[in-house]
Design an enzyme around this catalytic site. Structure first.
Site, mmCIF file in Angstrom:
data_model
loop_
_atom_site.group_PDB
_atom_site.id
_atom_site.type_symbol
_atom_site.label_atom_id
_atom_site.label_comp_id
_atom_site.label_asym_id
_atom_site.label_seq_id
_atom_site.Cartn_x
_atom_site.Cartn_y
_atom_site.Cartn_z
ATOM 1 N N HIS A 22 -21.775 6.802 -3.416
ATOM 2 C CA HIS A 22 -22.165 7.271 -4.697
ATOM 3 C C HIS A 22 -22.121 6.471 -5.699
ATOM 4 O O HIS A 22 -22.712 6.482 -6.815
ATOM 5 C CB HIS A 22 -20.951 8.261 -5.185
ATOM 6 C CG HIS A 22 -21.774 9.531 -5.863
ATOM 7 N ND1 HIS A 22 -23.038 9.763 -5.817
ATOM 8 C CD2 HIS A 22 -20.973 10.423 -6.559
ATOM 9 C CE1 HIS A 22 -23.363 11.095 -6.124
ATOM 10 N NE2 HIS A 22 -21.952 11.413 -7.087
ATOM 11 N N TYR A 67 -17.770 8.920 -15.592
ATOM 12 C CA TYR A 67 -17.960 9.730 -14.272
ATOM 13 C C TYR A 67 -19.381 10.070 -14.148
ATOM 14 O O TYR A 67 -19.918 10.306 -15.173
ATOM 15 C CB TYR A 67 -16.846 10.623 -14.216
ATOM 16 C CG TYR A 67 -15.675 10.178 -13.929
ATOM 17 C CD1 TYR A 67 -15.123 9.930 -12.864
ATOM 18 C CD2 TYR A 67 -14.783 10.205 -15.264
ATOM 19 C CE1 TYR A 67 -13.703 9.528 -12.655
ATOM 20 C CE2 TYR A 67 -13.432 9.643 -14.954
ATOM 21 C CZ TYR A 67 -13.081 9.261 -13.622
ATOM 22 O OH TYR A 67 -11.665 8.763 -13.666
ATOM 23 N N ASN A 69 -20.897 12.768 -13.189
ATOM 24 C CA ASN A 69 -21.296 14.033 -13.812
ATOM 25 C C ASN A 69 -21.665 14.027 -15.284
ATOM 26 O O ASN A 69 -22.394 14.875 -15.787
ATOM 27 C CB ASN A 69 -20.472 15.067 -13.458
ATOM 28 C CG ASN A 69 -20.471 15.509 -11.942
ATOM 29 O OD1 ASN A 69 -20.856 14.780 -11.268
ATOM 30 N ND2 ASN A 69 -19.540 16.399 -11.655
ATOM 31 N N ASN A 115 -26.042 14.663 -9.660
ATOM 32 C CA ASN A 115 -25.338 15.200 -10.954
ATOM 33 C C ASN A 115 -25.513 14.144 -12.038
ATOM 34 O O ASN A 115 -25.628 14.588 -13.261
ATOM 35 C CB ASN A 115 -23.790 15.559 -10.762
ATOM 36 C CG ASN A 115 -23.789 16.859 -10.023
ATOM 37 O OD1 ASN A 115 -24.616 17.729 -10.217
ATOM 38 N ND2 ASN A 115 -22.714 16.961 -9.321
#
Length: 194
Positions: A22, A67, A69, A115
């Site tokens: 990610h 982060y 999201n 996201n």
């Protein structure tokens, strides 16, 4: 093409997450900063920024520290501060639907379950920014996606990951010039991937 560009690498800020699939967006902008002698990273816009020039254009690299999201919470203040239109913004991110090491660039489109992109779409009020999609491959079943993207790159992945990041850094001036097709072609040639 705007004279100032914001290139955002998407990822998660925890040190223990640094090697996760990610975080390939962070890895890509780190490679660009290192290769092209950008300024040291500094805290700004709920993230880390580095500045440099490629192909005569000023580039602001941004790694949101919010982060994944909530990436838009970092990207939006940066775009507002620099008064950037969506076409001046690029998001470097992991892409499940591309084979490992493949790169595709496109403007706009859906978030496809990502996201970080979803947060950017929401906070920017538009999906019409550029996406530099960095292939990490799909684990095969939907149930395994979460573990795949949040898993560290395997030792065997280093065969393609290092060369890919080097190629992205090498080809970055083409992207700065707005030559997305040439950017992708250069990466494919450097990594021997079609």
């Amino acid at each position: 093409m705007p004279s100032l560009l914001l290139w955002t690498g998407l990822g998660n800020p925890e040190p223990g997450m640094a090697l996760q699939r990610h975080n390939i967006g962070f890895m890509a902008v780190d490679a660009i900063a290192q290769r092209h002698g950008f300024t040291p990273w500094r805290n700004r816009f709920k993230g880390l920024t580095a500045e440099g020039t490629l192909a005569g254009r000023k580039i602001i690299l941004l790694k949101p520290m919010t982060y994944m999201n909530a990436s838009g919470e970092s990207v939006q203040p940066a775009t507002a501060f620099f008064k950037l239109p969506p076409e001046a913004v690029s998001a470097f991110h992991d892409e499940l639907d591309l084979a490992p090491g493949k790169v595709r660039v496109k403007r706009g489109g859906g978030a496809a379950g990502h996201n970080g992109l979803r947060s950017m779409d929401r906070m920017l009020g538009t999906p019409e920014y550029w996406r530099v999609r960095l292939g990490i491959g799909h684990p095969g079943s939907k149930e395994r996606v979460h573990g795949h993207v949040l898993g560290n790159f395997a030792k065997s992945d280093q065969e393609w990951l290092g060369p890919l990041l080097e190629a992205v850094a090498d080809a970055a001036p083409l992207l700065a010039e707005g030559r997305a097709e040439d950017f992708m072609t250069r990466i494919a040639l450097l990594t021997h991937r079609q």
